[in-house]
Design an enzyme around this catalytic site. Structure first.
Site, PDB file in Angstrom:
ATOM      1  N   PRO A  22       0.806  -1.210   0.000  1.00 40.85           N
ATOM      2  CA  PRO A  22       0.000   0.000   0.000  1.00 40.85           C
ATOM      3  C   PRO A  22       0.849   1.274   0.000  1.00 40.85           C
ATOM      4  O   PRO A  22       1.754   1.415   0.808  1.00 40.85           O
ATOM      5  CB  PRO A  22      -0.809  -0.123   1.297  1.00 40.85           C
ATOM      6  CG  PRO A  22      -0.765  -1.571   1.653  1.00 40.85           C
ATOM      7  CD  PRO A  22       0.565  -2.055   1.169  1.00 40.85           C
ATOM      8  N   GLU A  23       0.563   2.175  -0.929  1.00 43.43           N
ATOM      9  CA  GLU A  23       1.196   3.488  -0.953  1.00 43.43           C
ATOM     10  C   GLU A  23       0.079   4.524  -0.968  1.00 43.43           C
ATOM     11  O   GLU A  23      -1.099   4.185  -0.849  1.00 43.43           O
ATOM     12  CB  GLU A  23       2.134   3.596  -2.155  1.00 43.43           C
ATOM     13  CG  GLU A  23       3.134   2.444  -2.202  1.00 43.43           C
ATOM     14  CD  GLU A  23       4.473   2.789  -2.813  1.00 43.43           C
ATOM     15  OE1 GLU A  23       4.764   3.965  -3.061  1.00 43.43           O
ATOM     16  OE2 GLU A  23       5.264   1.847  -3.023  1.00 43.43           O
TER      17      GLU A  23
ATOM     18  N   LYS B 255      -0.528   7.695   4.441  1.00 47.31           N
ATOM     19  CA  LYS B 255      -0.829   6.265   4.439  1.00 47.31           C
ATOM     20  C   LYS B 255      -1.738   5.877   5.597  1.00 47.31           C
ATOM     21  O   LYS B 255      -1.915   4.690   5.874  1.00 47.31           O
ATOM     22  CB  LYS B 255       0.470   5.467   4.499  1.00 47.31           C
ATOM     23  CG  LYS B 255       1.383   5.669   3.309  1.00 47.31           C
ATOM     24  CD  LYS B 255       2.578   4.736   3.427  1.00 47.31           C
ATOM     25  CE  LYS B 255       3.555   4.973   2.309  1.00 47.31           C
ATOM     26  NZ  LYS B 255       4.692   4.032   2.381  1.00 47.31           N
TER      27      LYS B 255
ATOM     28  N   ARG C   1      12.396  -3.987   2.590  1.00 50.81           N
ATOM     29  CA  ARG C   1      12.342  -2.864   1.661  1.00 50.81           C
ATOM     30  C   ARG C   1      13.495  -2.962   0.662  1.00 50.81           C
ATOM     31  O   ARG C   1      14.450  -2.175   0.719  1.00 50.81           O
ATOM     32  CB  ARG C   1      12.427  -1.533   2.416  1.00 50.81           C
ATOM     33  CG  ARG C   1      11.142  -1.123   3.128  1.00 50.81           C
ATOM     34  CD  ARG C   1      11.289   0.279   3.682  1.00 50.81           C
ATOM     35  NE  ARG C   1      10.125   0.731   4.407  1.00 50.81           N
ATOM     36  CZ  ARG C   1       9.069   1.311   3.858  1.00 50.81           C
ATOM     37  NH1 ARG C   1       9.041   1.511   2.563  1.00 50.81           N
ATOM     38  NH2 ARG C   1       8.054   1.708   4.595  1.00 50.81           N
TER      39      ARG C   1
END
Length: 270
Positions: free
Chosen positions: A2-3, A51, A256
């Site tokens: 999700p961004e 977010k 990441r």
């Protein structure tokens, strides 16, 4: 992953399903709020801030949630099978007579007074998809720590809100800089253009079910390329760069991973 664009679509979907309707059932499956009874309260709106998701109720309470890496909200019609994951991953259920919203794998879920929402989101920089967007403030925030690596600075939601790892990698590629180049080493015009590009990409993808950057960056890919790839570098380790053909590199497969082209992007690498 999700961004900002994904979170905004989630907020719009939840708002359409819940706003203006009284809750007929509510279940918060986190220890701190497991006994909270929201039944009978009306949802006045659902909004995104960076977010973060804020579901506001008519009695002055807000349900604050954050999706982080793999959280999700799903909306179901009455009698529809819940498909978002196994039961033990459900953290919240909000239902009215027409829809049921189910939150899966939510790492952040809390009730707070609406007047105290700044406790949850007050630290955020200008939201790329929000009414508070201000590119000058975003630039000042980024330049406040000029020796900080560009990728790290873009991911810091205190500088500008909405960029996640996908957009970070893609923006660094479009700026022709590695994620480890210091922010202050970028020419001012490049940094200004990068911030404008971030805004343009998130805006263009906010209503798309499948995110793309290759279709939205004029001149970034050569005319000879008619590639179906949706992204320039993210998730494309060892595949040829769409601009020069050099194999894309990636850091270790941690939470990441960073992706970059060693020929098109200049600057330090791990």
């Amino acid at each position: 992953m999700p961004e900002g664009d994904t979170v905004l679509r989630t907020a719009e979907r939840l708002h359409a399903a819940l706003a203006g309707r009284a809750l007929t059932y509510a279940d918060l499956r986190v220890p701190r709020f497991a006994t909270a009874d929201l039944t009978g309260r009306t949802v006045t709106g659902v909004t995104a801030r960076g977010k973060h998701l804020l579901t506001r109720l008519d009695d002055g309470l807000t349900l604050h949630s954050h999706l982080r890496m793999d959280g999700a909200w799903r909306v179901y019609d009455p009698g529809e099978h819940w498909r978002g994951g196994p039961t033990h991953q459900i953290r919240a259920v909000l239902a009215n007579t027409e829809h049921t919203a189910v939150g899966y794998r939510l790492p952040v879920l809390e009730l707070l007074r609406t007047r105290d929402e700044d406790r949850a989101v007050g630290h955020l920089g200008p939201d790329l998809l929000g009414p508070d967007w201000d590119p000058r403030t975003a630039l000042r925030n980024l330049l406040a720590t000029p020796r900080r690596p560009l990728g790290e600075a873009l991911l810091d939601q205190r500088n500008l809100a909405g960029i996640g790892n996908v957009y970070m990698c893609e923006l660094c590629f479009l700026a022709r800089s590695t994620p480890w180049l210091a922010v202050g080493d970028l020419p001012p015009t490049v940094l200004t253009r990068l911030v404008a590009t971030a805004k343009r990409l998130l805006e263009a993808n906010r209503d798309r079910p499948t995110r793309t950057t290759t279709a939205l960056a004029p001149g970034a890919a050569p005319a000879r390329t008619r590639s179906p790839d949706r992204l320039f570098v993210y998730g494309r380790a060892r595949r040829p760069c769409l601009r020069c053909g050099t194999p894309i590199r990636a850091t270790g497969q941690d939470i990441r991973p960073a992706y970059w082209c060693p020929r098109c992007q200049s600057g330090p690498t791990p």
